[in-house]
Design a protein around this motif. Structure first.
Motif, short mmCIF file in Angstrom:
data_model
loop_
_atom_site.label_atom_id
_atom_site.label_comp_id
_atom_site.label_asym_id
_atom_site.label_seq_id
_atom_site.Cartn_x
_atom_site.Cartn_y
_atom_site.Cartn_z
N ASP A 107 0.84 -1.20 0.00
CA ASP A 107 0.00 0.00 0.00
C ASP A 107 0.88 1.25 0.00
O ASP A 107 1.58 1.52 0.99
CB ASP A 107 -0.91 0.00 1.22
N PRO A 108 0.88 2.02 -1.10
CA PRO A 108 1.73 3.22 -1.16
C PRO A 108 1.43 4.23 -0.05
O PRO A 108 2.34 4.90 0.43
CB PRO A 108 1.44 3.82 -2.53
N LEU A 109 0.19 4.31 0.38
CA LEU A 109 -0.17 5.25 1.45
C LEU A 109 0.50 4.85 2.76
O LEU A 109 1.05 5.70 3.47
CB LEU A 109 -1.70 5.30 1.61
N VAL A 110 0.48 3.56 3.08
CA VAL A 110 1.12 3.08 4.31
C VAL A 110 2.63 3.31 4.23
O VAL A 110 3.25 3.75 5.20
CB VAL A 110 0.81 1.58 4.54
N LEU A 111 3.22 3.04 3.07
CA LEU A 111 4.65 3.28 2.88
C LEU A 111 4.98 4.76 3.09
O LEU A 111 5.93 5.10 3.80
CB LEU A 111 5.10 2.83 1.49
N ALA A 112 4.18 5.63 2.50
CA ALA A 112 4.41 7.07 2.65
C ALA A 112 4.29 7.49 4.12
O ALA A 112 5.07 8.31 4.61
CB ALA A 112 3.43 7.85 1.79
N GLN A 113 3.32 6.93 4.82
CA GLN A 113 3.14 7.26 6.24
C GLN A 113 4.35 6.79 7.06
O GLN A 113 4.83 7.51 7.94
CB GLN A 113 1.86 6.63 6.78
N GLN A 114 4.84 5.59 6.77
CA GLN A 114 6.00 5.08 7.51
C GLN A 114 7.25 5.92 7.24
O GLN A 114 8.00 6.25 8.16
CB GLN A 114 6.26 3.61 7.13
N LEU A 115 7.43 6.30 5.98
CA LEU A 115 8.58 7.16 5.66
C LEU A 115 8.45 8.53 6.32
O LEU A 115 9.44 9.09 6.78
CB LEU A 115 8.71 7.31 4.14
N THR A 116 7.23 9.03 6.41
CA THR A 116 7.00 10.31 7.08
C THR A 116 7.33 10.21 8.57
O THR A 116 7.95 11.11 9.14
CB THR A 116 5.54 10.77 6.88
N HIS A 117 6.94 9.11 9.21
CA HIS A 117 7.25 8.92 10.63
C HIS A 117 8.77 8.87 10.85
O HIS A 117 9.29 9.48 11.79
CB HIS A 117 6.62 7.62 11.17
N ILE A 118 9.47 8.18 9.97
CA ILE A 118 10.92 8.10 10.09
C ILE A 118 11.53 9.49 9.89
O ILE A 118 12.41 9.91 10.64
CB ILE A 118 11.51 7.09 9.08
N GLU A 119 11.02 10.20 8.89
CA GLU A 119 11.53 11.55 8.61
C GLU A 119 11.31 12.48 9.80
O GLU A 119 12.21 13.23 10.20
CB GLU A 119 10.84 12.11 7.37
N LEU A 120 10.15 12.43 10.40
CA LEU A 120 9.85 13.29 11.56
C LEU A 120 10.75 12.94 12.74
O LEU A 120 11.19 13.83 13.47
CB LEU A 120 8.38 13.18 11.94
N GLU A 121 11.03 11.66 12.91
CA GLU A 121 11.94 11.25 13.99
C GLU A 121 13.33 11.81 13.74
O GLU A 121 13.99 12.30 14.66
CB GLU A 121 11.96 9.72 14.08
N ARG A 122 13.79 11.78 12.49
CA ARG A 122 15.11 12.31 12.16
C ARG A 122 15.16 13.82 12.35
O ARG A 122 16.11 14.37 12.87
CB ARG A 122 15.50 11.97 10.72
N VAL A 123 14.12 14.51 11.90
CA VAL A 123 14.09 15.98 12.01
C VAL A 123 13.99 16.41 13.48
O VAL A 123 14.56 17.42 13.87
CB VAL A 123 12.92 16.55 11.18
N SER A 124 13.31 15.63 14.30
CA SER A 124 13.14 16.00 15.71
C SER A 124 14.46 16.00 16.46
O SER A 124 14.57 16.59 17.54
CB SER A 124 12.14 15.08 16.40
N ASN A 125 15.48 15.35 15.90
CA ASN A 125 16.79 15.32 16.55
C ASN A 125 17.72 16.42 16.08
O ASN A 125 18.89 16.44 16.45
CB ASN A 125 17.44 13.95 16.33
N ILE A 126 17.22 17.33 15.25
CA ILE A 126 18.02 18.49 14.84
C ILE A 126 17.65 19.64 15.77
O ILE A 126 16.47 19.97 15.91
CB ILE A 126 17.75 18.86 13.37
N TYR A 127 18.64 20.22 16.40
CA TYR A 127 18.41 21.25 17.40
C TYR A 127 18.97 22.58 16.92
O TYR A 127 19.80 22.63 16.02
CB TYR A 127 19.05 20.83 18.73
N PRO A 128 18.53 23.67 17.54
CA PRO A 128 18.99 25.00 17.11
C PRO A 128 20.51 25.14 17.09
O PRO A 128 21.07 25.75 16.19
CB PRO A 128 18.36 25.95 18.12
N GLU A 129 21.19 24.55 18.07
CA GLU A 129 22.64 24.71 18.09
C GLU A 129 23.31 24.01 16.91
O GLU A 129 24.38 24.43 16.46
CB GLU A 129 23.26 24.25 19.41
N ASP A 130 22.67 22.94 16.37
CA ASP A 130 23.21 22.30 15.18
C ASP A 130 23.19 23.28 14.01
O ASP A 130 24.16 23.38 13.25
CB ASP A 130 22.39 21.06 14.80
#
Length: 176
Positions: A107-130
């Motif tokens: 299901d492309p929608l499920v794949l897109a959702q999973q990739l979005t969750h991974i992307e948000l997890e990665r972005v959440s670890n970028i901080y202002p000092e970086d």
């Protein structure tokens, strides 16, 4: 009364600082200075104890944040692999072992959702000092100055690697 008002403002400043830029307190020297300031401020409100509770909570939150970030970096280092030519790897694998992405997740929608969750997890670890570190490094390069204190921004690097891998995956799927 003025001293208590001043202490409240200092506490607010320290709280915002420790929440926004926790890496500023990663080394022992800055953590020691924070504790010294906290000790002085708590002396202003010895009979009530509310200042001590607020500072204790602030310090606890800072330690939890620093611990989580250190664990994240340790995990990243374990999984860090040297960059290789992925095209050569794909060419050497037999066709039977190369899977179409939709065969793994139909299901492309499920794949897109999973990739979005991974992307948000990665972005959440970028901080202002970086981001500030990258900006200051670029500025120093523009001025032809060498900064010896430039430390690696692992979170931005991880996100960059993730984005590049995702781009390669999408391009490969489009070509297929």
């Amino acid at each position: 009364a003025k001293l208590k008002s001043f202490a409240a403002k200092i506490i607010q400043l320290l709280k915002e600082w420790t929440e926004t830029f926790p890496y500023d307190f990663q080394d022992e020297k800055s953590m020691k200075e924070l504790k010294e300031i906290a000790t002085r401020i708590t002396q202003c409100d010895e009979e009530n104890g509310t200042v001590k509770k607020i500072i204790s909570q602030m310090t606890q939150n800072l330690l939890v944040t620093l611990s989580a970030r250190n664990q994240y970096q340790e995990i990243r280092e374990k999984f860090r692999q040297p960059v290789t030519d992925k095209g050569a790897i794909l060419k050497t694998k037999p066709q039977s072992s190369q899977k179409d992405i939709l065969s793994v997740c139909c299901d492309p929608l499920v794949l897109a959702q999973q990739l979005t969750h991974i992307e948000l997890e990665r972005v959440s670890n970028i901080y202002p000092e970086d981001l500030m570190q990258i900006v200051s490094h670029v500025d120093s390069l523009d001025n032809h100055k060498c900064r010896g204190d430039f430390t690696k921004t692992y979170n931005l690097e991880a996100y960059d690697n993730w984005f590049n891998c995702l781009s390669m995956l999408v391009a490969t799927e489009i070509c297929k």
